[in-house]
Scaffold this active site. Sequence first.
Site, PDB file in Angstrom:
ATOM      1  N   LYS A 103      14.935  32.965  25.813  1.00  0.00           N
ATOM      2  CA  LYS A 103      14.518  34.378  25.686  1.00  0.00           C
ATOM      3  C   LYS A 103      15.092  35.085  24.449  1.00  0.00           C
ATOM      4  O   LYS A 103      14.653  34.828  23.350  1.00  0.00           O
ATOM      5  CB  LYS A 103      14.880  35.122  26.969  1.00  0.00           C
ATOM      6  CG  LYS A 103      14.245  34.425  28.199  1.00  0.00           C
ATOM      7  CD  LYS A 103      13.704  35.372  29.204  1.00  0.00           C
ATOM      8  CE  LYS A 103      13.207  34.621  30.423  1.00  0.00           C
ATOM      9  NZ  LYS A 103      11.993  35.074  30.977  1.00  0.00           N
TER      10      LYS A 103
ATOM     11  N   TYR B 184      16.154  32.585  39.494  1.00  0.00           N
ATOM     12  CA  TYR B 184      15.072  31.768  38.950  1.00  0.00           C
ATOM     13  C   TYR B 184      15.655  30.982  37.790  1.00  0.00           C
ATOM     14  O   TYR B 184      16.271  31.560  36.893  1.00  0.00           O
ATOM     15  CB  TYR B 184      13.905  32.632  38.474  1.00  0.00           C
ATOM     16  CG  TYR B 184      12.768  31.815  37.883  1.00  0.00           C
ATOM     17  CD1 TYR B 184      11.985  31.000  38.692  1.00  0.00           C
ATOM     18  CD2 TYR B 184      12.501  31.847  36.513  1.00  0.00           C
ATOM     19  CE1 TYR B 184      10.956  30.233  38.154  1.00  0.00           C
ATOM     20  CE2 TYR B 184      11.462  31.089  35.968  1.00  0.00           C
ATOM     21  CZ  TYR B 184      10.701  30.285  36.790  1.00  0.00           C
ATOM     22  OH  TYR B 184       9.676  29.530  36.262  1.00  0.00           O
TER      23      TYR B 184
ATOM     24  N   ASP C  35      23.369  30.097  34.128  1.00  0.00           N
ATOM     25  CA  ASP C  35      22.049  30.197  33.502  1.00  0.00           C
ATOM     26  C   ASP C  35      21.945  31.574  32.855  1.00  0.00           C
ATOM     27  O   ASP C  35      21.690  32.582  33.511  1.00  0.00           O
ATOM     28  CB  ASP C  35      20.965  29.987  34.565  1.00  0.00           C
ATOM     29  CG  ASP C  35      19.571  30.075  33.959  1.00  0.00           C
ATOM     30  OD1 ASP C  35      19.461  30.384  32.751  1.00  0.00           O
ATOM     31  OD2 ASP C  35      18.588  29.841  34.692  1.00  0.00           O
TER      32      ASP C  35
HETATM   33  C1  LIG Z   1      17.359  32.926  34.314  1.00  0.00           C
HETATM   34  C2  LIG Z   1      16.206  32.096  33.858  1.00  0.00           C
HETATM   35  N1  LIG Z   1      16.365  30.777  33.709  1.00  0.00           N
HETATM   36  C3  LIG Z   1      15.373  29.966  33.278  1.00  0.00           C
HETATM   37  C4  LIG Z   1      14.137  30.498  32.999  1.00  0.00           C
HETATM   38  C5  LIG Z   1      13.045  29.582  32.507  1.00  0.00           C
HETATM   39  O1  LIG Z   1      12.811  29.818  31.160  1.00  0.00           O
HETATM   40  P1  LIG Z   1      11.376  29.485  30.517  1.00  0.00           P
HETATM   41  O2  LIG Z   1      10.388  30.403  31.159  1.00  0.00           O
HETATM   42  O3  LIG Z   1      11.580  29.730  29.042  1.00  0.00           O
HETATM   43  O4  LIG Z   1      11.095  28.053  30.816  1.00  0.00           O
HETATM   44  C6  LIG Z   1      13.915  31.873  33.154  1.00  0.00           C
HETATM   45  C7  LIG Z   1      12.586  32.456  32.878  1.00  0.00           C
HETATM   46  O5  LIG Z   1      12.262  33.550  33.292  1.00  0.00           O
HETATM   47  C8  LIG Z   1      14.970  32.692  33.607  1.00  0.00           C
HETATM   48  O6  LIG Z   1      14.816  34.006  33.779  1.00  0.00           O
END
Ligand SMILES: Cc1ncc(COP(=O)(O)O)c(C=O)c1O
Length: 440
Positions: free
Chosen positions: A273, A142, A245
């Site tokens: 996060k 994700y 990511d």
């Molecule tokens: C690995 C990863 N990338 C991107 C995101 C997106 O971040 P946000 O929810 O702060 O937009 C998340 C959110 O859970 C994530 O787990």
Amino acid sequence: MEHAQSGALFARNRRLIPGGVVSLNRLVDPEIAFVRGRGARVWDADGNEYLDYHAGFAPYVLGHNHPEVQEAVIRSIEEGWTLMGSGTTPWEGRAAELLCESVPSLDRVQLTTTGSEATYHALRLSRAYTGRDHIVVMQGGYNGWHDEVACNVMTPLEKLGPASKGGENPFVPLSAGMPSDVAARVHVVEFNDPEAVERCFRKYEVACLVAEPILQNIGVVKPRAGYLEWLRDLCDRHGVVLVLDEVKTGFRHALGGYQSLAGVRPDLSTFGKAIANGYPLGAIGGKAEIMDLFNHPEPGRRVLIAGTFNGHPTPVAAAIATMEILKRDRDIVYPQLEALGARMQQGLESLFDRHGVTATVVRQGSAFCVYFMDHAPRNWRDLASNHDMARDLRYRKALIARGVYHFPLPTKQGSLSTAHTEADVDATLDATEAVLLDGI
Ligand SMILES: Cc1ncc(COP(=O)(O)O)c(C=O)c1O
């Protein structure tokens, strides 16, 4: 456990907010409205107390309302830190320094408000840098809510069909309303399958490969030995930008991100996060020659980064405090998280063993997940074919009823924080034993 007040709040909020929630991912059963959190605990509207392993989808590496982070936020407001919206600020500079000092692959950084914005910018930068359009993403990964990455997380196997020869899965959007041509330039491969990535690189003009280094949105699915290095090498050979990511893994597993543990240097990385321990901050960073496109002298080559709230002082104050704590106490925090995680893992394994339950606990430091299957999943297809999802959901709900909050959706990771104690872990194991005795 009584949930009348939670029910009333959901009913009231549903009148004005579709679904009653402001992020659809939060709509789960049981419907609990939380009103307070401190350290390792949260309380709901009915006054029920829970040991929290959801951690707001993982930001709370230091626990809810950490006193030092809280104090830094309050101090910043008292000192007059406010949104200037013109020029630079000392605090965004300090946050950038801490990021670049912590993560060796970052020559330059930019701040956003969310992780999704950071991954959005990673795509745009990669396209501007390579002049190509296609992207490769991981099944079960994700990377945010925007078109192109909002696809293929916990995709039902029937939608994926049999493993295709090219190793590419069909694009399965997470949302209605996406332009129909998105699928043509997004290629979804299974994690831990480097051949599938290579085939995509040969077939399409790929700008970037975006991957969580550990798939932590389907629990904890780890890279096979050598896999991330293989991706690095493939990207180099095909001139593809490697984007790791680390929104979920960064700062939780190590100050330098999971990349520092894996020994892999991506071209770009995204964070969010844990970087600000619960406050809304995202970041993108990486190689100077790519990141400097954000300030290219030729307007036609310049990549736009904009946002009224980018570098907002409140989350930036929280991020500075969080990163300073993690840096100062790195030799305490990370060993402590590892020790708590190991205690949890060993305790759970011995309970499942004693009660004759087929389960595998997969863990990286403070992040853990129980899979009701006989091996650690290699990727989503393996997980979805073998893990007992219905049992997972029953297990989570039974724990919630005993005051241990795991997000009630199969495969969502458990997150420990420095606010959890050995006694909390032991209390969790006692609750787990009671759940197993009741039968799941
Ligand atoms: C690995 C990863 N990338 C991107 C995101 C997106 O971040 P946000 O929810 O702060 O937009 C998340 C959110 O859970 C994530 O787990």
